[in-house]
Design a protein around this motif. Structure first.
Motif, PDB file in Angstrom:
ATOM      1  N   ASN A  66       0.852  -1.186   0.000  1.00  0.00           N
ATOM      2  CA  ASN A  66       0.000   0.000   0.000  1.00  0.00           C
ATOM      3  C   ASN A  66       0.888   1.236   0.000  1.00  0.00           C
ATOM      4  N   GLY A 353      -6.288  -8.391   3.842  1.00  0.00           N
ATOM      5  CA  GLY A 353      -5.520  -7.394   4.566  1.00  0.00           C
ATOM      6  C   GLY A 353      -6.429  -6.350   5.190  1.00  0.00           C
ATOM      7  N   PHE A 355      -6.606  -2.074   6.471  1.00  0.00           N
ATOM      8  CA  PHE A 355      -6.066  -0.715   6.484  1.00  0.00           C
ATOM      9  C   PHE A 355      -6.391  -0.118   7.848  1.00  0.00           C
ATOM     10  N   ALA A 369      -0.960  -0.384   6.500  1.00  0.00           N
ATOM     11  CA  ALA A 369      -1.645  -1.543   5.938  1.00  0.00           C
ATOM     12  C   ALA A 369      -0.955  -2.817   6.399  1.00  0.00           C
ATOM     13  N   ARG A 371      -0.838  -7.148   5.777  1.00  0.00           N
ATOM     14  CA  ARG A 371      -1.141  -8.180   4.786  1.00  0.00           C
ATOM     15  C   ARG A 371      -2.155  -9.190   5.320  1.00  0.00           C
ATOM     16  N   GLU A 422      -9.725  -4.853  -0.115  1.00  0.00           N
ATOM     17  CA  GLU A 422      -8.693  -4.498  -1.077  1.00  0.00           C
ATOM     18  C   GLU A 422      -7.878  -3.301  -0.552  1.00  0.00           C
ATOM     19  N   LEU A 423      -6.558  -3.423  -0.650  1.00  0.00           N
ATOM     20  CA  LEU A 423      -5.676  -2.371  -0.160  1.00  0.00           C
ATOM     21  C   LEU A 423      -5.057  -1.592  -1.322  1.00  0.00           C
TER      22      LEU A 423
END
Length: 423
Positions: A66, A353, A355, A369, A371, A422-423
């Protein structure tokens, strides 16, 4: 009248002066091929370890995950080696970064002695006798300049003295690759000669400009000089390595900001990086009105600290390890698994993942971020307690992230929002 004595003419006096380009200018009896070769072999091993652990430290930040994790977005092909940072063993980053910083500190006397031993070469004339010699001189320039830059910025970072312009992450990353270019080139050119000198000495008739042609009387042997360098490195080791250990060793780590006694008494009495006051976190920010926001495909949810404490609680024994090289021993954390929060957000089977956003309003890594493998690890928690007590404000109250093997800055404190997906 007093008798006038004749004086030497100015041209003659000038002719008697020696410059650094003259081998006779350097008269220390300590300099010599074997002395320099021994230092070079130590640096070869030590600097290789520094470079490898430095690359691992950069990979641990997951910069390709990210943009908020990536402090060198223009790295291009220099990030070719990046990989998903693992969560085990849980002390991995504590080991690699502790070695990186400790070995760097310990090598300072060796580096200075090596530079002193080869300084006559820097003034040798002509500057280049052949293409190979020119390449050697260029590699020496990159090697010395890169090494000094890396060591100086690294030591300043350890001491929390950010006197250099720009971001430490950016400067140290690119500086490492400049240093590597000179290091590899110089090693390829000089390693065979260093090994030959260590094995057989200097062949007869071979000129070697490091040994003084007209040395002063010896007051210290070369073995004695090497012993002094080793003693300096040992002293630095004793007064710095303890920042990575609790107990008596930390109290003698006098050369590092995280040495000395642990801050305060009680279950929260272990080292911190940023305090709540330093980032302007107030009791009003973390009081009764605080809510954790969790987002995902299932929608947006808000939880009070009491509601989080009512969820299933899990424990994990994990350290905190910082890029500055200091770390704590394993602390007993307790809270809600990140994977359980991911399930609430709409990912019950295979958590992605996350955030993470902090209440902290400014500064580096207020957002980070993590994983999917970090979220899935059962030891990865939204921690609410440590060592059997609620988190202190400086340790991230009301809630913080704790993930095995992650750099300390990714263990975000004062968490406000978790967004899974989704990152």
């Amino acid at each position: 009248m007093p008798e006038r004595r004749p004086t030497r003419s100015l041209p003659g006096a000038l002719r008697s002066l020696r410059t650094p380009a003259d081998p006779g200018f350097w008269r220390s009896p300590v300099r010599g091929a074997r002395f320099t070769a021994v230092l070079g072999i130590v640096l070869l091993a030590g600097l290789t370890l520094l470079f490898v652990t430095g690359l691992l430290s950069y990979a641990a930040y997951n910069p390709d995950l990210n943009p908020v994790n990536d402090k060198t977005p223009g790295k291009g092909l220099l990030g070719f080696y990046l990989f998903s940072w693992p969560t085990g063993p849980h002390w991995l980053y504590r080991l690699t970064q502790g070695l990186h910083v400790t070995v760097g500190i310990v090598l300072v006397p060796v580096l200075l002695a090596k530079l002193w031993s080869v300084i006559p070469r820097l003034f040798a004339l002509p500057p280049a006798r052949s293409v190979g010699h020119a390449l050697e001189r260029l590699s020496l320039l990159l090697l010395i300049g890169g090494a000094l830059f890396q060591f100086i910025t690294g030591l300043l970072n350890i001491q929390l003295d950010y006197l250099f312009p720009g971001s430490f992450y950016t400067l140290h990353f690119y500086g490492a690759w400049v240093f590597l270019a000179g290091f590899v080139t110089h090693t390829v050119l000089k390693a065979p000669q260093a090994v030959r000198v260590l094995r057989n000495g200097i062949p007869r008739g071979e000129p070697y400009t490091l040994a003084a042609p007209d040395p002063l009387p010896a007051t210290l042997s070369r073995r004695g000089a090497l012993a002094m360098v080793g003693a300096g490195s040992l002293l630095l080791l004793i007064t710095s390595a303890g920042r990575s250990f609790d107990g008596p060793l930390r109290r003698i780590a006098l050369l590092t900001p995280r040495g000395g006694t642990d801050p305060g008494p009680g279950p929260n009495a272990f080292q911190v990086n940023k305090t709540a006051a330093a980032v302007r976190i107030t009791p009003a920010d973390t009081g009764e009105r605080w809510r954790l926001t969790v987002r995902g495909p299932a929608g947006e949810f808000r939880f009070s600290r009491a509601e989080l404490l009512a969820m299933e609680q899990h424990s994990a024994a994990l350290p905190i390890a910082c890029v500055e090289g200091w770390s704590t021993s394993d602390q007993q954390w307790r809270g809600v698994r990140l994977s359980d929060l991911a399930a609430l957000a709409g990912f019950p089977d295979r958590p992605p993942g996350v955030f993470v956003e902090s209440l902290q309003r400014g500064g580096s890594f207020r957002k980070a971020a993590l994983r999917d493998n970090q979220v899935r690890d059962g030891r990865s928690l939204l921690a609410l307690e440590v060592n059997g007590a609620p988190l202190s404000p400086d340790h991230g109250y009301p809630a913080r992230i704790i993930v095995p093997a992650a750099p300390g800055v990714l263990n975000t404190k004062w968490v406000e929002t978790l967004t899974f997906g989704e990152l």
